[in-house]
Design an enzyme around this catalytic site. Sequence first.
Site, PDB file in Angstrom:
ATOM      1  N   HIS A   1       3.545  21.898  13.338  1.00  0.00           N
ATOM      2  CA  HIS A   1       4.543  21.877  12.251  1.00  0.00           C
ATOM      3  C   HIS A   1       3.916  22.143  10.871  1.00  0.00           C
ATOM      4  O   HIS A   1       2.721  22.047  10.696  1.00  0.00           O
ATOM      5  CB  HIS A   1       5.409  20.612  12.281  1.00  0.00           C
ATOM      6  CG  HIS A   1       4.719  19.298  12.061  1.00  0.00           C
ATOM      7  ND1 HIS A   1       5.397  18.104  12.031  1.00  0.00           N
ATOM      8  CD2 HIS A   1       3.423  18.975  11.855  1.00  0.00           C
ATOM      9  CE1 HIS A   1       4.559  17.124  11.810  1.00  0.00           C
ATOM     10  NE2 HIS A   1       3.367  17.612  11.700  1.00  0.00           N
ATOM     11  N   GLU A   2       4.794  22.503   9.961  1.00  0.00           N
ATOM     12  CA  GLU A   2       4.397  22.954   8.610  1.00  0.00           C
ATOM     13  C   GLU A   2       3.493  24.184   8.670  1.00  0.00           C
ATOM     14  O   GLU A   2       2.514  24.282   7.936  1.00  0.00           O
ATOM     15  CB  GLU A   2       3.709  21.834   7.831  1.00  0.00           C
ATOM     16  CG  GLU A   2       4.605  20.673   7.478  1.00  0.00           C
ATOM     17  CD  GLU A   2       5.842  21.099   6.725  1.00  0.00           C
ATOM     18  OE1 GLU A   2       5.794  22.122   6.028  1.00  0.00           O
ATOM     19  OE2 GLU A   2       6.866  20.431   6.865  1.00  0.00           O
ATOM     20  N   GLY A   3       3.849  25.109   9.536  1.00  0.00           N
ATOM     21  CA  GLY A   3       3.053  26.335   9.711  1.00  0.00           C
ATOM     22  C   GLY A   3       2.007  26.100  10.780  1.00  0.00           C
ATOM     23  O   GLY A   3       1.174  25.201  10.662  1.00  0.00           O
TER      24      GLY A   3
END
Lengths: 244, 624
Positions: free
Chosen positions: B466-468
Amino acid sequence: MKILVCITNVPDTTAKISFTDGDTKFNKTGVTYICGPYDDYALSRAVELRDQLGGTVTVMNVGEADSEQVIRKCLAIGADDAIRVNCEPTDSYFVAEQIAVVAAQEKYDLILMGRESIDYNGGIVHGLVAQMLGIPSLSPVMKLEIDGNTAKMTREIEGGKEDIEASLPLVLGCQEPIAEWKIPNMRGIMTARTKPLRVLEPVGEGLTVTSKYELPAPKGACKMVSADEAEKLIDLLKNEAKVL
Amino acid sequence: MATQFFSKRNLQFLLYEVFDAESLTKYPYYQDHARETFDMVLDSAEQIAEKMLKPLLTEMDRKEPQLVDGKIRIHEGMRNIIKKFGDDGWINAGFSYEEGGQQIPSTVLNSAAFIFQAANYSSSVFPFLTTGAANLLRSFGSKELQEIYIPNMYAGIWQGTMALTEPDAGSSLSDITTTAEPTDSDAECRPGVYKIKGQKIYISAGDHDMCENVIHLMLAKIKGGPAGAKGISLFVVPQKRIKETGGGSNGINTTNIENQTSNIEHRILEDNDVLTAGVYHKMGYKGAPIAHLMVGSNDNTLGYLVGEPHKGLTYMFQMMNEARIGVGMNAAAIGTAAYYASLEYAKERPQGRVISDKDISKPQTQIIRHADVKRMLLFQKAVVEGSLALLTQCGLYADLAHVTEGEEREYYHLLLDLLTPIAKSYPSEMCCLSTSAAVQILGGAGYTTDFPVEQFYREARIHPIHEGTTGIHGLDLLGRKIIIKNGKSLQLFFEELMKTIEQASEYESLKPFAEKLRKYLEKSAGITQHLLSLAAADLEVFLSDATLYLELFGIVTIAWQWLVQGIKAQEKLATAQGDDVNFYQGKLATMRYFYEYELVKIDGLARRLMSSDNVTVEMQSEWF
């Protein structure tokens, strides 16, 4: 309602204890100090009563300058101002004397403190302060409500509890579950730095000098004896431990 | 249950001895603070973590959120936790006094967040998601939107989220299909108010029953706007909107509304057609719900434009960059909790005898005496403390960028920008491995639910995603970060490392480490030049091993952070007493471990990155 809460500045319960100067002084190096846990209960209840009834909460400590960090935490929790008597708290009588001098001048309705400190665990300061002021003292108080000029309390007694009432002013030694410990919030933390902290010089002198500290002997190794070897256990208790 | 979950001593070492967080108080913005304030913030965090978060660690994992009658039900204990964070001012603690905050530096707040995350990761995300969403609104939203939404978010009454991902647009946000249609074509013209339609998935805290309302900061494309990323706009899409009673701009009347449910705002809330279609059942991080949202299914979802049209992705990147540092911190915190759980076990568990003394008549030895167990403990310590040092460094850069001006500000911004993908990805990737080492130390016991390490292992795994994803951050670093401003960020980074190398060289005992870092820094510079030379000829080849480049960059960066810590430990060791002697010796030994076992991995990475064999590019799908 004018409340004084007396707090102790004590080593964290996890601190490793050692001594310096030929075992005559406690080694403070690397030791984290905290507000006495029973004092924390007293402070939390004091803040609740102040919020409920109005008035002020003053926190007081008899201690050297390094106790100001703990005093500021008490201010962050909600005390309005603080007093530090600038001296080493050498013995219970000396500490009680300092508290009594301040209390006699300021005329508090309630003087709360923990039932005992957790360093020397004397548990007598509340009684001594009350004696010096000529007012009643009760401990350990587990529940406290104020109704007009009357304090309604529950305290722990041998084998049970006792509900009791007394008129103010009072000195009380407190313990759980008188209140839940309070955790300083962000606003409290920020205002703690600017709340007034008065530093007073002590009256009189400490009556005691520590000539030597000594740690308890380390615990002996544990011997495991099988459940079907009762005779071996008896033999060990008789001849090795010499308790039979 | 393991008792220790973080080291206060290590936090103090990083904050005060290594990074001198107290020096921030010389800037006017932070002048009301002192070490005393910072300590009290950390003490409060520790108390909340101990008393409220940690007791729910296992229970929240076992009783995961459920969708019941269209509403996600989460652990009841979260009600008090969210309320505590709101009441005590944690959600906006870093914001200015004018906004009701306390101007606490990120360096300190990140450390407090680290304590919460190490105690119970799932429970820690709710308030800080709200902080991120509120921060977007305060940065780019109109005054009216700020007044309507922010107070309840700060108070923990309304939950904030960021709603980006869609079923067919995860890493590729330019492909989102959620639409926004202006309502100014309606009979009732409402500038800035749009009808939103689409689906969002994997929305953390996207719906739950412990807050009155959920405020989504949602990406959508305005109909008729530019294609791709340039057509993405940012909207406030509340789960429940404020009922229109006529007269207010943006369809919101702020003066004639009755008290309904909120304690601090007197407005009637009505449904905004944001339906919860499902809750995902995850591998770990189970206490926090991840929602699938259907937006505008009944053509009745209103969204309120934040800032200017088509600038949504730019705005969102502000929040994402902060969130990325947060994700790195989450990973380091989970890794830290796993490290202490396995350390505690290793100190207590007797098993086998040391190789040099196999006398069977003697009792078994604690496993911490086995070299291989020590290796696994050192690995964890090196990863988590190295990561935490980097994350603290990034917090400091963020604070300094906030309080400085001109070139100095740009300097900190450039370094923070360059280091963000590393601060996110290194802890995320490596804490998957370090929590695995924790499980390994406990052996069979570690694989059972009787011990917490299996939970930490599962909870660590989300962070490279998550978050890239790590892949995205590799592309960000190699394809963008190192070349912006003609490589100025990279140049500044190398200069920072050279300063540390020079400092370390003043200590005889640290010279070998300084030399090793210099050697690997030069090697990394050479690899960077080589890769950049490929860009003009073939972009796909240039970026094909961006993830490996990110890995290499991460190792060099953490080696730098270990040398920074080593300098301070060496300096302090000379006068240390008692437990501090062991603490500093531990730091120096862990630095040695990192340079002996981790830094040398660059040799393998370098060989691959310098190779001309483009197997991943040339491999055909059909050959699998």
